[in-house]
Design a protein around this motif. Sequence first.
Motif, PDB file in Angstrom:
ATOM      1  N   LEU A  25       0.828  -1.205   0.000  1.00 29.97           N
ATOM      2  CA  LEU A  25       0.000   0.000   0.000  1.00 29.97           C
ATOM      3  C   LEU A  25       0.865   1.259   0.000  1.00 29.97           C
ATOM      4  CD1 LEU A  25      -3.080  -0.898   2.183  1.00 29.97           C
ATOM      5  CD2 LEU A  25      -3.100   0.047  -0.103  1.00 29.97           C
ATOM      6  N   LEU A  26       2.004   1.194   0.717  1.00 30.93           N
ATOM      7  CA  LEU A  26       2.915   2.341   0.714  1.00 30.93           C
ATOM      8  C   LEU A  26       3.589   2.490  -0.655  1.00 30.93           C
ATOM      9  CD1 LEU A  26       4.433   1.992   4.276  1.00 30.93           C
ATOM     10  CD2 LEU A  26       3.104   3.922   3.421  1.00 30.93           C
ATOM     11  N   GLY A  27       3.640   1.394  -1.417  1.00 33.49           N
ATOM     12  CA  GLY A  27       4.251   1.449  -2.749  1.00 33.49           C
ATOM     13  C   GLY A  27       3.285   1.898  -3.827  1.00 33.49           C
ATOM     14  N   VAL A  28       1.988   1.984  -3.482  1.00 31.54           N
ATOM     15  CA  VAL A  28       0.978   2.359  -4.487  1.00 31.54           C
ATOM     16  C   VAL A  28       1.255   3.737  -5.076  1.00 31.54           C
ATOM     17  CG1 VAL A  28      -1.461   2.969  -4.784  1.00 31.54           C
ATOM     18  CG2 VAL A  28      -0.849   0.859  -3.620  1.00 31.54           C
ATOM     19  N   ARG A  29       1.811   4.644  -4.239  1.00 31.62           N
ATOM     20  CA  ARG A  29       2.006   5.991  -4.762  1.00 31.62           C
ATOM     21  C   ARG A  29       3.009   6.014  -5.919  1.00 31.62           C
ATOM     22  NH1 ARG A  29       5.122   6.016  -0.269  1.00 31.62           N
ATOM     23  NH2 ARG A  29       7.088   7.170  -0.231  1.00 31.62           N
ATOM     24  N   ASN A  30       3.941   5.038  -5.937  1.00 30.20           N
ATOM     25  CA  ASN A  30       4.882   4.980  -7.058  1.00 30.20           C
ATOM     26  C   ASN A  30       4.149   4.741  -8.377  1.00 30.20           C
ATOM     27  OD1 ASN A  30       7.154   5.413  -5.469  1.00 30.20           O
ATOM     28  ND2 ASN A  30       7.389   3.229  -5.010  1.00 30.20           N
ATOM     29  N   ALA A  31       3.033   3.996  -8.306  1.00 32.36           N
ATOM     30  CA  ALA A  31       2.231   3.774  -9.512  1.00 32.36           C
ATOM     31  C   ALA A  31       1.677   5.101 -10.025  1.00 32.36           C
ATOM     32  CB  ALA A  31       1.093   2.797  -9.226  1.00 32.36           C
ATOM     33  N   PHE A  32       1.300   5.965  -9.089  1.00 29.29           N
ATOM     34  CA  PHE A  32       0.720   7.247  -9.484  1.00 29.29           C
ATOM     35  C   PHE A  32       1.787   8.220  -9.992  1.00 29.29           C
ATOM     36  CE2 PHE A  32      -2.534   5.280  -6.976  1.00 29.29           C
ATOM     37  CZ  PHE A  32      -3.674   5.605  -7.673  1.00 29.29           C
TER      38      PHE A  32
ATOM     39  N   GLY B 176       3.969   7.375 -11.868  1.00 28.18           N
ATOM     40  CA  GLY B 176       4.158   6.964 -13.266  1.00 28.18           C
ATOM     41  C   GLY B 176       3.437   7.865 -14.241  1.00 28.18           C
TER      42      GLY B 176
ATOM     43  N   ILE C 199      10.426   6.628  -8.007  1.00 24.15           N
ATOM     44  CA  ILE C 199      10.271   6.770  -6.554  1.00 24.15           C
ATOM     45  C   ILE C 199      10.076   8.253  -6.205  1.00 24.15           C
ATOM     46  CG2 ILE C 199      11.553   4.693  -5.895  1.00 24.15           C
ATOM     47  CD1 ILE C 199      13.999   6.503  -5.484  1.00 24.15           C
TER      48      ILE C 199
ATOM     49  N   CYS D  69       5.940  -4.504  -5.096  1.00 23.97           N
ATOM     50  CA  CYS D  69       6.267  -3.075  -5.190  1.00 23.97           C
ATOM     51  C   CYS D  69       6.803  -2.742  -6.579  1.00 23.97           C
ATOM     52  CB  CYS D  69       7.288  -2.678  -4.121  1.00 23.97           C
ATOM     53  SG  CYS D  69       6.541  -2.440  -2.495  1.00 23.97           S
TER      54      CYS D  69
ATOM     55  N   LEU E 176       3.942  -2.594  -9.009  1.00 22.98           N
ATOM     56  CA  LEU E 176       3.181  -1.337  -8.897  1.00 22.98           C
ATOM     57  C   LEU E 176       3.853  -0.234  -9.701  1.00 22.98           C
ATOM     58  CD1 LEU E 176       2.238  -1.428  -5.119  1.00 22.98           C
ATOM     59  CD2 LEU E 176       0.620  -1.265  -7.015  1.00 22.98           C
ATOM     60  N   LYS E 177       5.191  -0.143  -9.597  1.00 21.94           N
ATOM     61  CA  LYS E 177       5.930   0.861 -10.372  1.00 21.94           C
ATOM     62  C   LYS E 177       5.711   0.632 -11.865  1.00 21.94           C
ATOM     63  CE  LYS E 177       9.830   1.288  -7.116  1.00 21.94           C
ATOM     64  NZ  LYS E 177      11.264   0.960  -6.967  1.00 21.94           N
TER      65      LYS E 177
ATOM     66  N   ALA F  21       3.235  -0.911 -13.307  1.00 11.95           N
ATOM     67  CA  ALA F  21       1.850  -0.611 -13.673  1.00 11.95           C
ATOM     68  C   ALA F  21       1.682   0.889 -13.915  1.00 11.95           C
ATOM     69  CB  ALA F  21       0.899  -1.075 -12.569  1.00 11.95           C
ATOM     70  N   GLY F  22       2.341   1.709 -13.073  1.00 10.38           N
ATOM     71  CA  GLY F  22       2.214   3.163 -13.182  1.00 10.38           C
ATOM     72  C   GLY F  22       2.698   3.705 -14.515  1.00 10.38           C
ATOM     73  N   VAL F  23       3.754   3.109 -15.056  1.00 15.21           N
ATOM     74  CA  VAL F  23       4.258   3.588 -16.350  1.00 15.21           C
ATOM     75  C   VAL F  23       3.657   2.789 -17.502  1.00 15.21           C
ATOM     76  CG1 VAL F  23       6.411   4.578 -15.469  1.00 15.21           C
ATOM     77  CG2 VAL F  23       6.345   2.167 -16.125  1.00 15.21           C
TER      78      VAL F  23
ATOM     79  N   LEU G 293      -5.389   7.244 -14.411  1.00 20.21           N
ATOM     80  CA  LEU G 293      -4.681   7.797 -13.253  1.00 20.21           C
ATOM     81  C   LEU G 293      -4.759   9.313 -13.181  1.00 20.21           C
ATOM     82  CD1 LEU G 293      -1.558   5.472 -13.122  1.00 20.21           C
ATOM     83  CD2 LEU G 293      -3.588   5.413 -11.710  1.00 20.21           C
TER      84      LEU G 293
ATOM     85  N   ALA H 228      -4.526   9.219  -4.030  1.00 20.48           N
ATOM     86  CA  ALA H 228      -3.142   8.743  -4.112  1.00 20.48           C
ATOM     87  C   ALA H 228      -2.200   9.656  -3.340  1.00 20.48           C
ATOM     88  CB  ALA H 228      -2.711   8.655  -5.570  1.00 20.48           C
TER      89      ALA H 228
ATOM     90  N   MET I  72      -1.155   6.768   6.023  1.00 21.70           N
ATOM     91  CA  MET I  72      -0.498   5.523   6.412  1.00 21.70           C
ATOM     92  C   MET I  72       0.839   5.740   7.115  1.00 21.70           C
ATOM     93  SD  MET I  72      -1.637   3.208   3.201  1.00 21.70           S
ATOM     94  CE  MET I  72      -1.044   1.705   3.956  1.00 21.70           C
TER      95      MET I  72
END
Lengths: 228, 103
Positions: A76-83, A85, A110, B15, B18-19, B21-23, B30, B39, B46
Amino acid sequence: MGQESRAAIRRDAAAMAAYAGAFGASFGAVSVASGLTVWQTMVLSLVMFSGASQFALVGVIGSGGAGLAAVPTALLLGVRNAFYGVPLTRILGRRALSGPRRLVTAQLVIDETTAMAVGHDEEPAQRYAFWATGVLLFLLWNAGTLAGALGGSAIGEPATLGLDAMIPAAFLALLWPRLRTVEGRAVAAGGALVATALIPLVPAGIPVLAAAPIAVVAGLLHRREAAT
Amino acid sequence: MTTVWVAVVVASLGCYALKLAGVSLPASVLERDDVQRVATLLPVAMLAALVAVELFDSAGSLGIDLRLLAGVAAGVVALILRQSFLVVIVVAAATTALLRALT
């Protein structure tokens, strides 16, 4: 982009990477102190490569949580890296994200690389900042982790050295810039209160996850306010 | 493999996924305002929760180590004085270590 601005970006990237090296060393020490082996610690820094998620994982394991309870927290803390992107896809362009290059680019997405990239105005500078920061930071973060993990192995009692105070202090430091707004402070206070209330009631790892809905509610409420 | 190894490998690959997926996702998803807002706030809620757990979780029940709290408070003072990340965590650790040595 002139040679001068490239040099300036490299200087900023080196400073960011140096701090990450020191942070990586403290992660290495904290991880080993939390009961992980040097190899497990290195896999985290090489493959996970995301400070908040790494500290979260070893934090939950170190506080006695079952290993698997730590996984959703780290994710869940890693989800922001997806955003991150999203803006980076626009900045880096199709070439950096085509085929196998996307696999390398993705690993460098990151907090620090995103902040460095969006800190510049023009695309060539943004790209240069992303790559310079990403590569330097990856190298120093991992070198620091190894040094800290090996040095940490020699440390007898981590609590005597106050290493346990480093994790909450590190998270507060990462959180600090977000607390400038009323909304940020409210969401942080809400998350902290919910988690604290749940500590005696649910297994380790769950209180942190329970804070996530606070962010969802706050995000959606804000939209409704903006719409009306 | 031990449970810790499973957690390390699964969380690390997750993790990374997820990275990736973002790109890889279409920007239309998004870039939605509400998705962006949530986001942005997710790590705030958290991380604050994690700080609370680190401070107030004493083996599954509520408890507090005043020397740990004092160390983190010293770190907050360093943050207010705009010190670097490294200074903040060193001040926190050193304060807690000093108090433990004295008491």
